[in-house]
Design a protein around this motif. Structure first.
Motif, mmCIF file in Angstrom:
data_model
loop_
_atom_site.group_PDB
_atom_site.id
_atom_site.type_symbol
_atom_site.label_atom_id
_atom_site.label_comp_id
_atom_site.label_asym_id
_atom_site.label_seq_id
_atom_site.Cartn_x
_atom_site.Cartn_y
_atom_site.Cartn_z
ATOM 1 N N SER A 247 6.256 12.997 -9.664
ATOM 2 C CA SER A 247 5.125 12.174 -10.093
ATOM 3 C C SER A 247 4.858 10.987 -9.184
ATOM 4 O O SER A 247 3.827 10.327 -9.322
ATOM 5 N N ARG A 248 5.756 10.693 -8.255
ATOM 6 C CA ARG A 248 5.588 9.506 -7.421
ATOM 7 C C ARG A 248 4.346 9.620 -6.538
ATOM 8 O O ARG A 248 3.980 10.718 -6.097
ATOM 9 N N PRO A 249 3.691 8.495 -6.263
ATOM 10 C CA PRO A 249 2.461 8.539 -5.464
ATOM 11 C C PRO A 249 2.592 9.292 -4.153
ATOM 12 O O PRO A 249 1.694 10.052 -3.779
ATOM 13 N N GLU A 250 3.708 9.101 -3.428
ATOM 14 C CA GLU A 250 3.848 9.766 -2.141
ATOM 15 C C GLU A 250 3.931 11.272 -2.286
ATOM 16 O O GLU A 250 3.324 12.012 -1.500
ATOM 17 N N TRP A 251 4.657 11.757 -3.303
ATOM 18 C CA TRP A 251 4.761 13.197 -3.480
ATOM 19 C C TRP A 251 3.484 13.791 -4.074
ATOM 20 O O TRP A 251 3.169 14.959 -3.821
ATOM 21 N N GLN A 252 2.728 13.011 -4.807
ATOM 22 C CA GLN A 252 1.419 13.473 -5.272
ATOM 23 C C GLN A 252 0.431 13.543 -4.106
ATOM 24 O O GLN A 252 -0.378 14.462 -4.015
ATOM 25 N N ARG A 253 0.524 12.575 -3.185
ATOM 26 C CA ARG A 253 -0.315 12.643 -1.991
ATOM 27 C C ARG A 253 0.043 13.871 -1.157
ATOM 28 O O ARG A 253 -0.833 14.597 -0.678
ATOM 29 N N ARG A 254 1.344 14.120 -1.005
ATOM 30 C CA ARG A 254 1.785 15.295 -0.256
ATOM 31 C C ARG A 254 1.345 16.589 -0.938
ATOM 32 O O ARG A 254 1.096 17.597 -0.271
ATOM 33 N N TYR A 255 1.286 16.579 -2.264
ATOM 34 C CA TYR A 255 0.822 17.762 -3.001
ATOM 35 C C TYR A 255 -0.568 18.163 -2.511
ATOM 36 O O TYR A 255 -0.838 19.343 -2.231
ATOM 37 N N ALA A 256 -1.456 17.179 -2.392
ATOM 38 C CA ALA A 256 -2.808 17.467 -1.917
ATOM 39 C C ALA A 256 -2.792 17.936 -0.469
ATOM 40 O O ALA A 256 -3.442 18.928 -0.108
ATOM 41 N N VAL A 257 -2.026 17.242 0.385
ATOM 42 C CA VAL A 257 -2.001 17.574 1.812
ATOM 43 C C VAL A 257 -1.352 18.930 2.058
ATOM 44 O O VAL A 257 -1.837 19.735 2.869
ATOM 45 N N MET A 258 -0.259 19.220 1.357
ATOM 46 C CA MET A 258 0.519 20.425 1.642
ATOM 47 C C MET A 258 -0.018 21.664 0.937
ATOM 48 O O MET A 258 0.103 22.772 1.456
ATOM 49 N N THR A 259 -0.611 21.496 -0.237
ATOM 50 C CA THR A 259 -1.047 22.674 -1.008
ATOM 51 C C THR A 259 -2.544 22.883 -1.011
ATOM 52 O O THR A 259 -3.015 23.970 -1.321
ATOM 53 N N GLY A 260 -3.319 21.822 -0.729
ATOM 54 C CA GLY A 260 -4.771 21.942 -0.784
ATOM 55 C C GLY A 260 -5.317 21.923 -2.187
ATOM 56 O O GLY A 260 -6.446 22.365 -2.426
ATOM 57 N N ASN A 261 -4.538 21.380 -3.141
ATOM 58 C CA ASN A 261 -4.950 21.315 -4.532
ATOM 59 C C ASN A 261 -5.014 19.870 -5.007
ATOM 60 O O ASN A 261 -4.209 19.040 -4.573
ATOM 61 N N PRO A 262 -5.950 19.545 -5.911
ATOM 62 C CA PRO A 262 -6.031 18.173 -6.430
ATOM 63 C C PRO A 262 -4.908 17.911 -7.431
ATOM 64 O O PRO A 262 -4.815 18.579 -8.455
ATOM 65 N N PRO A 263 -4.020 16.944 -7.161
ATOM 66 C CA PRO A 263 -2.851 16.723 -8.010
ATOM 67 C C PRO A 263 -3.192 15.978 -9.296
ATOM 68 O O PRO A 263 -4.320 15.522 -9.503
ATOM 69 N N GLY A 264 -2.165 15.857 -10.142
ATOM 70 C CA GLY A 264 -2.359 15.209 -11.435
ATOM 71 C C GLY A 264 -2.606 13.721 -11.340
ATOM 72 O O GLY A 264 -3.372 13.160 -12.130
ATOM 73 N N ARG A 265 -1.969 13.045 -10.394
ATOM 74 C CA ARG A 265 -2.144 11.593 -10.265
ATOM 75 C C ARG A 265 -3.509 11.303 -9.671
ATOM 76 O O ARG A 265 -3.834 11.750 -8.561
#
Length: 413
Positions: free
Chosen positions: A317-335
């Motif tokens: 849930s941390r901001p950095e891993w949510q940002r990486r979620y978008a960059v790495m997966t191409g999907n809009p994260p929960g945060r």
């Protein structure tokens, strides 16, 4: 040398045996998809922060994942880290096998900083999951096939139907269809019900409102429209998700509906498809939205293991891993606010899916009866697949669905 050996032996006795490594079991259905690098990176980061813990990360095919979870919970052997399609969270929570997350969530900013659907993952006022992704849908299409047929990208459902018919072809002249206009999931799986909800929400209808099932005549209209596609021969019948996607990405279907994860399949697409696939907004006035998948915690594990599982959820849930979620997966994260310029540049279609996931939509779930989703889905798809096979008319299938739901689900009118 003898003195050294004795000293080492004595020090080992004083120190005692090495601490046992804790292993957390974590099966996910996303390891082989575009999400895989993010999950692997998250696990690696967790293990660096918690060197005495190892996460056993394994892949479970999406078609079998829910069945696997059901079997393991029933056997009293659930995974430590539970990753599931969000529509099943309520059912597991109602069975009493998930741990409420509020004692941990209330110490974070998650409830204030997350997509609105996070508040929906509750039962009796308790939260049972962390939303990782909201559904954002798109029409995935082959631009080359549409151009060859002289067809514009559909912007309405009638246009979608007409385009699907024109794009269905016998390319090699052997008398058999080898290019389908629209690959659709009409199987007996829960995604068959999702097909129904695409078209039902697309007609701007909810399946349940104020604890009342939508009118049988309205259910029949939606089923009838799905049957129109089947009768027109624009899709093979009985496709589940994997065959549906494979049909498109191998170049044998011109269009299909999928979520924000779809661009991740392009790397494994046939060469002829890789330069031709595109994404457009769904040509419906409304969408079947809501939470896509979530992390949860089993109730029947020790307090120590729960603490370790929460550390994993909190890390995700941390901001950095949510940002990486978008960059790495191409999907809009929960945060909220986690999609940055880097993600948009890397994934050109991300803004379309982000807009779809954040817009007001109809729910793909039976509101007020989310914990009965499995029964809703099975009752619907049993009759829908019978209709697709020609054993029931849309009207008869709707009557059977309406009667079955009102009989099986307490409190549904």
């Amino acid at each position: 040398m003898r003195r050294t050996a004795i000293a080492l032996a004595l020090s080992a006795v004083v120190a005692g045996p090495a601490a046992a490594e804790t292993v957390l079991d974590f099966p996910t259905y996303q390891l082989e998809e575009s999400f895989g690098p993010w999950w692997r990176g998250l696990v690696e980061a967790y293990q660096k922060e918690n060197p005495d813990v190892r996460i056993k990360l394994t892949n479970a095919p999406s078609n079998d994942h829910h069945r696997m979870l059901t079997t393991r919970f029933a056997a009293g052997n659930p995974p430590d880290i539970v990753h599931m399609t969000a529509r099943f969270v309520w059912g597991f929570a109602a069975e009493g096998v998930l741990e409420p997350l509020d004692p941990w969530l209330d110490k974070t900013d998650i409830k204030r900083s997350w997509v609105p659907s996070q508040s929906s993952l509750t039962l009796d006022g308790k939260s049972y999951g962390l939303v990782l992704l909201n559904y954002g849908w798109g029409l995935i299409y082959n631009e080359g096939m549409l151009k060859q047929a002289g067809i514009a990208v559909p912007t309405t459902e009638p246009e979608l139907f007409e385009a699907a018919k024109k794009l269905t072809r016998d390319r090699d002249g052997d008398g058999r269809i080898d290019q389908y206009g629209m690959a659709m999931n009409t199987s007996s799986s829960s995604w068959g019900f999702m097909t129904f909800m695409h078209f039902h929400a697309g007609r701007d209808r909810d399946i349940v409102g104020d604890r009342k099932l939508d009118a049988t005549a309205e259910i029949a209209k939606t089923l009838g429209r799905i049957q129109d596609y089947v009768k027109a021969g624009v899709t093979p019948t009985g496709l589940d998700n994997n065959p549906m996607r494979q049909l498109f990405w191998q170049g044998n279907a011109a269009m299909y509906i999928d979520g924000s994860w779809a661009p991740g399949y392009a790397k494994r697409a046939a060469e002829a498809v890789q330069g031709q696939w595109r994404v457009a907004p769904l040509p419906f006035p409304n969408l079947a939205g809501g939470p896509s998948n979530a992390l949860a915690m089993p109730k029947e594990i020790t307090a120590e293991r729960k603490a370790l599982v929460w550390k994993f959820i909190e890390l995700a849930s941390r901001p950095e891993w949510q940002r990486r979620y978008a960059v790495m997966t191409g999907n809009p994260p929960g945060r909220i606010g986690s999609v940055d310029a880097e993600a948009r540049e890397k994934w050109p279609h991300l803004p379309l899916f982000e807009a779809s996931a954040s817009r007001k939509s109809r729910s793909h779930l039976p509101i007020g009866f989310e914990n009965d989703y499995n029964r809703f889905s099975s009752i619907f798809t049993e009759s829908m697949t019978a209709m697709v096979a020609g054993r029931l008319t849309p009207e008869a299938a709707a009557e059977r669905i309406s009667a079955g739901l009102k009989r099986e689900i307490k409190g549904l009118e």
